[in-house]
Design an enzyme around this catalytic site. Structure first.
Site, short mmCIF file in Angstrom:
data_model
loop_
_atom_site.label_atom_id
_atom_site.label_comp_id
_atom_site.label_asym_id
_atom_site.label_seq_id
_atom_site.Cartn_x
_atom_site.Cartn_y
_atom_site.Cartn_z
N HIS A 12 0.82 -1.20 0.00
CA HIS A 12 0.00 0.00 0.00
C HIS A 12 0.87 1.26 0.00
O HIS A 12 2.05 1.23 0.36
CB HIS A 12 -0.94 0.01 1.20
CG HIS A 12 -0.22 0.05 2.52
ND1 HIS A 12 0.27 1.22 3.07
CD2 HIS A 12 0.11 -0.93 3.38
CE1 HIS A 12 0.86 0.95 4.22
NE2 HIS A 12 0.78 -0.36 4.44
N GLU A 71 -7.84 2.09 -0.62
CA GLU A 71 -7.60 3.38 -1.27
C GLU A 71 -6.44 3.29 -2.26
O GLU A 71 -6.46 3.96 -3.32
CB GLU A 71 -7.32 4.45 -0.22
CG GLU A 71 -8.55 4.82 0.61
CD GLU A 71 -8.26 5.90 1.64
OE1 GLU A 71 -9.20 6.43 2.23
OE2 GLU A 71 -7.05 6.19 1.85
#
Length: 475
Positions: A12, A71
């Site tokens: 991430h 996200e």
């Protein structure tokens, strides 16, 4: 299509927790979001992924359910499917995105404590080992390895589908990426602990080989041992440069002393700050006496103490006494063969008429018969107390309890019946011909419905009288 040609692991992008670790004290780990810089990293990752793919490639994403990984996936898809600056051959509707909880981050135990405690915990983990150290109220890397193993097996089964996409993308976390590779390539625990973390939005590319069908890792993983060697080499060059400028030679003894300096290990177990657990604790008196007895027995070296026991409570058990049996073998004292058998006059037993209720010779006293009767009380064949003490026939197999007085009265009643002539030649009169139903109408299995009514009434009166005098009436 079958197995994909590429498996890409992506860590991430930068999250608020990476920028400020104290945020985990107030925000759950799975709700930590990306920073503005992290969003930019995710969009850049989408552009790099687009440049790696072929126009005919199909994609399938697996993402951790944590907010920062979801996200990151959104940022990658945003630029991957964007028509700016050129139209993209990859459309969002043609891609499959799955949330996979087994790819979640290592559990660090709910809200994290203060920074000082977290720093102490990281140092303890470094000394214990990153793989097996379990975070308090959380997981170890070994726990994460178990669930990643299950995901790998599920993923491999899906590779058997003919319509599986050509590129599989896993958006996960740094430690989980290393654990995934450890499971896939069978890394050792030592090598796993030597691996450094993956950078944000760094791609770990596994490419399938055409000849073997195996996946080769295209990245060179960074390790801590390599970093230490690089730093040691840089430091040695700097020292050599300083000595050259001064005009001195390197002292080999100094270098040897530096390398041989012992490092005192930190103590994490036990009580590093001093033990005070026994301050308010007091051992029980009986346990203290037992312990003292064991210590004294061990010091005195008693002959009956078994060496393997090491002075425990079992060492106080005295050895069994041995007797010499008739076959010159050692038998235990509680063996019935070592006990003297009672003398019985067989001649007298043959001459005497048997006149006792239990069929024993008459020269055996009533006390002996009573003692034997207490051990195995006889049951009445007429009335059964039952499990509910209500006289039901369903409890005819239940064991009744007799007091000593009840047993005496019962034996005396049977002796009286024998003297009155109810027993002949040592046998009881048959009860099958005069069986009757009990008070609740439950007839015994061997009852004779065709027997004489007068005899049944007489037997019933005797049974009721016997029941009231021995066991107590239940009516």
């Amino acid at each position: 299509m079958g197995r994909p040609r590429l498996i890409i692991l992506i860590r991430h992008a930068q999250s608020e927790g990476n920028k400020n670790r104290e945020i985990h004290q107030t925000i759950p780990d799975h709700r930590v979001k990306l920073t503005p810089e992290g969003w930019q990293q995710a969009r850049d990752a989408g552009r790099r992924l687009r440049s790696m793919l072929r126009p005919d490639d199909t994609l399938q994403f697996y993402t951790s359910p944590y907010r920062r990984t979801r996200e990151t996936t959104e940022g990658i898809l945003e630029t991957l499917t964007s028509d700016d600056p050129d139209p993209s051959p990859f459309k969002r509707v043609n891609m499959k995105v799955y949330e996979e909880p087994r790819l979640r981050e290592q559990d660090f135990g709910n809200f994290q404590p203060c920074s000082a405690e977290m720093e102490r915990m990281w140092q303890e983990r470094a000394d214990y080992g990153h793989f097996f150290y379990r975070i308090p109220n959380g997981e170890s890397a070994a726990d994460a390895y178990d669930r990643v193993s299950g995901f790998n097996e599920s993923l491999w089964r899906q590779f058997g589908d003919d319509d599986f996409p050509s590129v599989c993308v896993l958006v996960t976390h740094g430690l989980m990426s290393r654990v995934f590779l450890m499971k896939w390539y069978h890394f050792s625990v030592e090598y796993f602990e030597d691996l450094r973390n993956v950078n944000h939005c760094e791609f770990l590319i596994m490419e399938k080989q055409k000849d073997s069908g195996k996946y080769d890792l295209q990245n060179k993983l960074r390790t801590w041992s390599e970093l230490r060697r690089e730093r040691a080499a840089i430091k040695a060059k700097e020292e050599d440069k300083e000595l050259t400028d001064v005009g001195k030679e390197k002292d080999p003894n100094k270098l040897e002393r530096q390398n041989s300096t012992p490092i005192a290990p930190r103590k994490w177990g036990g009580c590093p700050q001093g033990c005070n657990h026994g301050k308010n604790f007091k051992i029980r008196r009986d346990l203290a006496e037992l312990r003292q007895h064991d210590e004294n027995s061990a010091k005195n070296g008693f002959t009956h103490v078994v060496p393997e026991v090491n002075g425990t409570i079992a060492s106080r058990r005295a050895p069994a006494k041995k007797v010499q049996g008739p076959n010159n073998s050692e038998d235990d004292s509680d063996d019935p063969r070592s006990r003297p058998t009672p003398h019985i006059d067989v001649t007298k037993a043959q001459e005497e008429v048997v006149s006792s209720p239990d069929g024993t010779p008459s020269f055996i006293t009533i006390e002996d018969r009573l003692r034997n009767s207490l051990k195995t009380p006889l049951k009445s064949s007429f009335l059964h107390t039952g499990r509910d003490f209500g006289g039901t026939y369903s409890g005819h197999a239940s064991e009744e309890e007799f007091s000593e007085n009840d047993a005496r009265e019962r034996l005396a009643a049977k002796v009286a019946r024998v003297r009155n002539g109810e027993r002949t030649n040592g046998r009881e009169p048959s009860t099958t011909r005069h069986a009757h139903a009990n008070r609740l109408g439950d007839a015994p299995n061997n009852s004779d419905q065709g027997s004489d009514g007068d005899n049944e009434a007489e037997d019933l009166d005797k049974a009721e009288k016997e029941d009231r005098s021995i066991r107590g009436s239940v009516y």
